[in-house]
Design a protein around this motif. Structure first.
Motif, PDB file in Angstrom:
ATOM      1  N   MET A  96       0.829  -1.200   0.000  1.00 38.41           N
ATOM      2  CA  MET A  96       0.000   0.000   0.000  1.00 38.41           C
ATOM      3  C   MET A  96       0.865   1.252   0.000  1.00 38.41           C
ATOM      4  N   THR A  97       0.515   2.221  -0.794  1.00 38.48           N
ATOM      5  CA  THR A  97       1.242   3.483  -0.785  1.00 38.48           C
ATOM      6  C   THR A  97       0.823   4.310   0.403  1.00 38.48           C
ATOM      7  N   PRO A  98       1.669   5.304   0.844  1.00 40.19           N
ATOM      8  CA  PRO A  98       1.296   6.153   1.960  1.00 40.19           C
ATOM      9  C   PRO A  98      -0.024   6.864   1.739  1.00 40.19           C
ATOM     10  N   SER A  99      -0.272   7.333   0.513  1.00 43.03           N
ATOM     11  CA  SER A  99      -1.531   8.040   0.275  1.00 43.03           C
ATOM     12  C   SER A  99      -2.714   7.109   0.426  1.00 43.03           C
ATOM     13  N   ARG A 100      -2.533   5.836  -0.011  1.00 40.74           N
ATOM     14  CA  ARG A 100      -3.617   4.858   0.123  1.00 40.74           C
ATOM     15  C   ARG A 100      -3.918   4.599   1.595  1.00 40.74           C
ATOM     16  N   LEU A 101      -2.852   4.555   2.415  1.00 46.31           N
ATOM     17  CA  LEU A 101      -3.046   4.337   3.845  1.00 46.31           C
ATOM     18  C   LEU A 101      -3.809   5.486   4.469  1.00 46.31           C
ATOM     19  N   ARG A 102      -3.507   6.697   4.042  1.00 47.69           N
ATOM     20  CA  ARG A 102      -4.160   7.860   4.638  1.00 47.69           C
ATOM     21  C   ARG A 102      -5.632   7.906   4.297  1.00 47.69           C
ATOM     22  N   HIS A 103      -5.999   7.354   3.162  1.00 50.53           N
ATOM     23  CA  HIS A 103      -7.385   7.471   2.720  1.00 50.53           C
ATOM     24  C   HIS A 103      -8.110   6.135   2.734  1.00 50.53           C
ATOM     25  N   SER A 104      -7.619   5.218   3.535  1.00 51.95           N
ATOM     26  CA  SER A 104      -8.210   3.882   3.538  1.00 51.95           C
ATOM     27  C   SER A 104      -9.457   3.784   4.390  1.00 51.95           C
ATOM     28  N   GLY A 105      -9.846   4.872   5.085  1.00 58.53           N
ATOM     29  CA  GLY A 105     -11.094   4.880   5.838  1.00 58.53           C
ATOM     30  C   GLY A 105     -10.961   4.239   7.192  1.00 58.53           C
ATOM     31  N   PRO A 106     -12.025   4.306   8.001  1.00 59.15           N
ATOM     32  CA  PRO A 106     -11.952   3.833   9.373  1.00 59.15           C
ATOM     33  C   PRO A 106     -11.774   2.338   9.504  1.00 59.15           C
ATOM     34  N   PHE A 107     -12.107   1.567   8.448  1.00 61.48           N
ATOM     35  CA  PHE A 107     -11.972   0.122   8.539  1.00 61.48           C
ATOM     36  C   PHE A 107     -10.797  -0.392   7.709  1.00 61.48           C
ATOM     37  N   GLY A 108     -10.001   0.514   7.175  1.00 58.83           N
ATOM     38  CA  GLY A 108      -8.849   0.115   6.402  1.00 58.83           C
ATOM     39  C   GLY A 108      -7.626  -0.077   7.276  1.00 58.83           C
ATOM     40  N   ASP A 109      -6.615  -0.745   6.699  1.00 56.22           N
ATOM     41  CA  ASP A 109      -5.327  -0.928   7.376  1.00 56.22           C
ATOM     42  C   ASP A 109      -5.470  -1.595   8.741  1.00 56.22           C
ATOM     43  N   GLY A 110      -6.411  -2.501   8.866  1.00 57.05           N
ATOM     44  CA  GLY A 110      -6.569  -3.226  10.124  1.00 57.05           C
ATOM     45  C   GLY A 110      -7.340  -2.490  11.193  1.00 57.05           C
ATOM     46  N   LYS A 111      -7.810  -1.288  10.890  1.00 64.99           N
ATOM     47  CA  LYS A 111      -8.541  -0.544  11.913  1.00 64.99           C
ATOM     48  C   LYS A 111      -9.851  -1.224  12.287  1.00 64.99           C
ATOM     49  N   TRP A 112     -10.352  -2.043  11.378  1.00 64.57           N
ATOM     50  CA  TRP A 112     -11.613  -2.712  11.672  1.00 64.57           C
ATOM     51  C   TRP A 112     -11.495  -3.588  12.918  1.00 64.57           C
ATOM     52  N   VAL A 113     -10.280  -4.097  13.188  1.00 65.18           N
ATOM     53  CA  VAL A 113     -10.095  -4.929  14.382  1.00 65.18           C
ATOM     54  C   VAL A 113     -10.280  -4.074  15.639  1.00 65.18           C
ATOM     55  N   LEU A 114      -9.722  -2.867  15.626  1.00 68.60           N
ATOM     56  CA  LEU A 114      -9.896  -1.960  16.764  1.00 68.60           C
ATOM     57  C   LEU A 114     -11.371  -1.629  16.976  1.00 68.60           C
ATOM     58  N   TRP A 115     -12.046  -1.323  15.880  1.00 69.95           N
ATOM     59  CA  TRP A 115     -13.474  -1.026  15.989  1.00 69.95           C
ATOM     60  C   TRP A 115     -14.249  -2.237  16.512  1.00 69.95           C
ATOM     61  N   ALA A 116     -13.885  -3.417  16.031  1.00 69.54           N
ATOM     62  CA  ALA A 116     -14.584  -4.628  16.473  1.00 69.54           C
ATOM     63  C   ALA A 116     -14.379  -4.863  17.957  1.00 69.54           C
ATOM     64  N   VAL A 117     -13.134  -4.686  18.442  1.00 67.62           N
ATOM     65  CA  VAL A 117     -12.861  -4.876  19.870  1.00 67.62           C
ATOM     66  C   VAL A 117     -13.653  -3.880  20.700  1.00 67.62           C
ATOM     67  N   GLY A 118     -13.620  -2.595  20.287  1.00 65.63           N
ATOM     68  CA  GLY A 118     -14.330  -1.566  21.041  1.00 65.63           C
ATOM     69  C   GLY A 118     -15.828  -1.804  21.099  1.00 65.63           C
ATOM     70  N   LEU A 119     -16.424  -2.108  19.952  1.00 64.96           N
ATOM     71  CA  LEU A 119     -17.869  -2.346  19.918  1.00 64.96           C
ATOM     72  C   LEU A 119     -18.244  -3.598  20.702  1.00 64.96           C
ATOM     73  N   SER A 120     -17.398  -4.622  20.650  1.00 66.16           N
ATOM     74  CA  SER A 120     -17.686  -5.852  21.399  1.00 66.16           C
ATOM     75  C   SER A 120     -17.705  -5.589  22.900  1.00 66.16           C
ATOM     76  N   VAL A 121     -16.757  -4.783  23.371  1.00 73.10           N
ATOM     77  CA  VAL A 121     -16.707  -4.464  24.800  1.00 73.10           C
ATOM     78  C   VAL A 121     -17.968  -3.726  25.226  1.00 73.10           C
ATOM     79  N   ILE A 122     -18.365  -2.741  24.444  1.00 80.11           N
ATOM     80  CA  ILE A 122     -19.563  -1.967  24.794  1.00 80.11           C
ATOM     81  C   ILE A 122     -20.793  -2.867  24.790  1.00 80.11           C
ATOM     82  N   LEU A 123     -20.885  -3.760  23.805  1.00 76.77           N
ATOM     83  CA  LEU A 123     -22.031  -4.672  23.757  1.00 76.77           C
ATOM     84  C   LEU A 123     -22.034  -5.624  24.953  1.00 76.77           C
ATOM     85  N   LEU A 124     -20.859  -6.091  25.357  1.00 76.24           N
ATOM     86  CA  LEU A 124     -20.786  -6.974  26.522  1.00 76.24           C
ATOM     87  C   LEU A 124     -21.213  -6.242  27.793  1.00 76.24           C
ATOM     88  N   LEU A 125     -20.790  -5.003  27.932  1.00 77.28           N
ATOM     89  CA  LEU A 125     -21.147  -4.244  29.126  1.00 77.28           C
ATOM     90  C   LEU A 125     -22.629  -3.894  29.170  1.00 77.28           C
TER      91      LEU A 125
END
Length: 603
Positions: free
Chosen positions: A1-30
């Protein structure tokens, strides 16, 4: 991936979806624990008092007045809490009340507010780790460590006191200072976070000082590159410091001459220190070498400290020096969050292992993280080490510091787990996977909590205290319809009655009410015949008591012939008349966990 692609890959790009999944899972569990709030099972006494303060505000209590008029202590129910958390809770309750009614609106708000703060905390943690150069695997691991740590309890549904809010502001301040842009906006955000944190709770003071000091250190090391941001930060610190001084409770005036809350001395330090920081940012470019900047910055720090001391010299003293010995013995030494490591070693070894076992390993991980720093992140990682170190020292002094130390410790712990994961992914084989497994286990707070429980298991069976049972809402439902009463209680029953009934109480677990605590404990620690006279003199019309409360068990242990010990044995004196409240007609040990109400006979 080029640097520009990384910058514009969105909230679920570049593995960020894992962070979102962990965060949402915790809130749902609580969310599973939200149902307890609809049964009025509120986690702690401070959360109950916060809700009562919000109710008072919605009922028309003056903005600058946070005292509790139904808390009949000699100090007049004196409180020192900020109004800032009340703004958000009051707004939520006001929004939900027309839709679901006041009781359900309170329950929903007590779930929404801490979970919103939790979401903010996880986002800020991820942002900080990203700015510190932690890999994506490390960021995910850091979130998981945080979720398993003591820090998560400040964000549990119902936890509305203020700790979670202050943690978020502290994280927000560090994220701002770690901004690679060195922008004026980051200086403004940092100042706002620090001033707000101080206004909410004095427990933020070490981190406020640490972040201001770190901002100065960046200027000393970087010179003119940090000058504009430092100048803006100084101006914003003066502005926000003044705003919170004037518009948060208790407002500007004589009541601000305090040390246990954001007071005149703290505001003066913000004002003078902010002005000096502005001057350094604007004119400090003339000092081209770091030793000269160090001397100038040290002079500014000394002047600021001198102003702080001159305005209120008492703030350098022991905050608990004036607490009477009896209050210290029966209340302060038993306050869970105020215990030092020395006290914990003697009374709660399991907690020592849990809290400090994790912190020890997290400290080593953070040190290794700093040592392995690439040049572009070294300064920021040193800043993390500074703030984390301050939080560990605070935790050694009072274990409440775990609210911060476990959160900041999660960053270093996440980094080393992520590094082990990346090493395994690169090398594969059994060796790296064994290392990864060992690192993940030892960096897990849950591992240390389990070890602590094995070494020092909690008391079980008939001898276990039932303090939580004593504060269940069902215990007080019948009190609502009774005529106005002034009820004497043990310390830990005062706030539940204050929240759940319209009646007056005489004691609450707050350091500004030490005379009230001393007077109330005189009743329970003294003999029954003396207790009667004291209750009549206080104007108490009734007494509420719960066998099995940790507090009353302590009284009986300290004074076997005391009124509390007699009540624990079920020996009610003839000057108390039982008031039927529809509770379970039980005798003997089955009385444990049930609040009994008695009328105090005047003769």
């Amino acid at each position: 991936m080029t640097p520009s692609r990384l910058r514009h890959s969105g909230p679920f790009g570049d593995g960020k979806w894992v962070l979102w999944a962990v965060g949402l899972s915790v809130i749902l569990l609580l969310l599973n624990s939200v149902a307890e709030l609809f049964n009025e099972e509120i986690p702690g006494l401070d959360d109950m008092m916060r809700l009562q303060q919000v109710r008072d505000l919605l009922d028309g209590q003056a903005w600058f007045l946070v005292d509790q008029s139904r808390l009949l202590t000699p100090e007049g129910g004196n409180m020192h809490w900020s109004r800032l958390p009340d703004i958000f809770l009051s707004a939520l309750i006001s929004i939900f009340t027309p839709m679901v009614g006041p009781s359900n609106a309170e329950a929903i708000s007590m779930a929404v507010w801490p979970l919103t703060l939790l979401a903010c905390a996880m986002i800020l943690l991820s942002l900080i780790m990203q700015r510190l150069g932690v890999s994506r695997a490390g960021q995910v691991s850091g979130l998981l460590v945080f979720i398993m740590s003591a820090g998560i309890y400040s964000f549990w549904p119902g936890r509305i006191d203020h700790h979670g809010f202050v943690v978020v502001l502290t994280l927000g301040g560090f994220a701002a200072i770690a901004s690679p842009a060195l922008s004026a906006r980051s200086g403004i955000v940092l100042a706002m976070c620090l001033a707000a944190a101080m206004s909410i709770a004095i427990e933020s003071l070490p981190y406020v000082i640490g972040l201001i000091g770190f901002m100065g250190l960046l200027w000393i090391c970087r010179g003119h590159r940090e000058g504009p941001r430092l100048a803006v930060f100084g101006l914003a610190l003066m502005a926000f410091g003044a705003v919170f001084y004037m518009f948060d409770a208790p407002g500007a005036g004589a009541r601000r001459m305090v040390c246990d809350a954001y007071g005149t001395s703290h505001w003066a330090a913000f004002l003078v220190g902010g002005w000096l920081l502005t001057a350094l940012g604007v004119f400090g470019g003339a000092f081209e070498t770091w030793p000269k900047r160090l001397a100038l910055g040290s002079f500014a720090a000394i002047v600021t400290l001198a102003i702080f001391v001159l305005v209120n010299p008492a703030c350098l003293g022991d905050p608990y020096a004036a607490v009477p010995e009896q209050v210290r013995e029966v209340w302060l030494d038993g306050v869970q969050e105020a215990k030092s490591i020395d006290t914990l070693i003697q009374t709660e070894l399991s907690r020592v292992i849990w809290v400090f076992g994790f912190l020890s390993l997290a400290s080593l991980a953070t040190a290794l993280m700093i040592w392995k720093s690439p040049p572009e992140t070294r300064m920021m990682r040193l800043g993390l080490g500074l703030i984390f170190g301050l939080s560990v020292i605070a935790t050694l002094w009072q274990v409440r510091g775990q609210t911060f130390s476990h959160v900041f410790g999660a960053i270093g712990a996440g980094w080393i787990v992520g590094a082990a994961f990346d090493d395994w992914r690169k090398k594969r084989g059994p060796g790296p996977i064994l290392v990864l497994g060992a690192v993940a286990i030892f960096m897990s707070p849950h591992f240390w909590q389990t070890i602590g429980a094995r070494i020092d298991p909690p008391v079980q069976g008939a001898d276990a205290p039932v303090s939580r049972d004593c504060v269940f809402a069902d215990n007080f439902s019948a009190f609502q319809d009774l005529p106005q009463m002034s009820i004497h209680t043990p310390i830990d029953l005062g706030i539940p009655i204050l929240l759940r009934t319209p009646h007056n109480v005489f004691v609450g677990p707050y350091h500004r009410n030490v005379l009230g605590i001393e007077r109330a404990t005189d009743v329970l620690l003294g003999r029954a015949e003396n207790a009667h006279a004291r209750l009549v003199d206080m104007g108490a019309t009734h007494l509420a008591y719960c066998i099995g409360l940790n507090e009353t068990l302590l009284y009986a242990k300290l004074r076997p012939e005391s009124f509390a010990a007699q009540m624990n044995r079920g020996q009610v004196p003839d000057w108390l008349e039982r008031v039927e409240t529809g509770d379970t007609a039980a005798t003997g040990t089955s009385e444990k966990g049930i609040v009994r109400l008695y009328r105090v006979k005047s003769e």
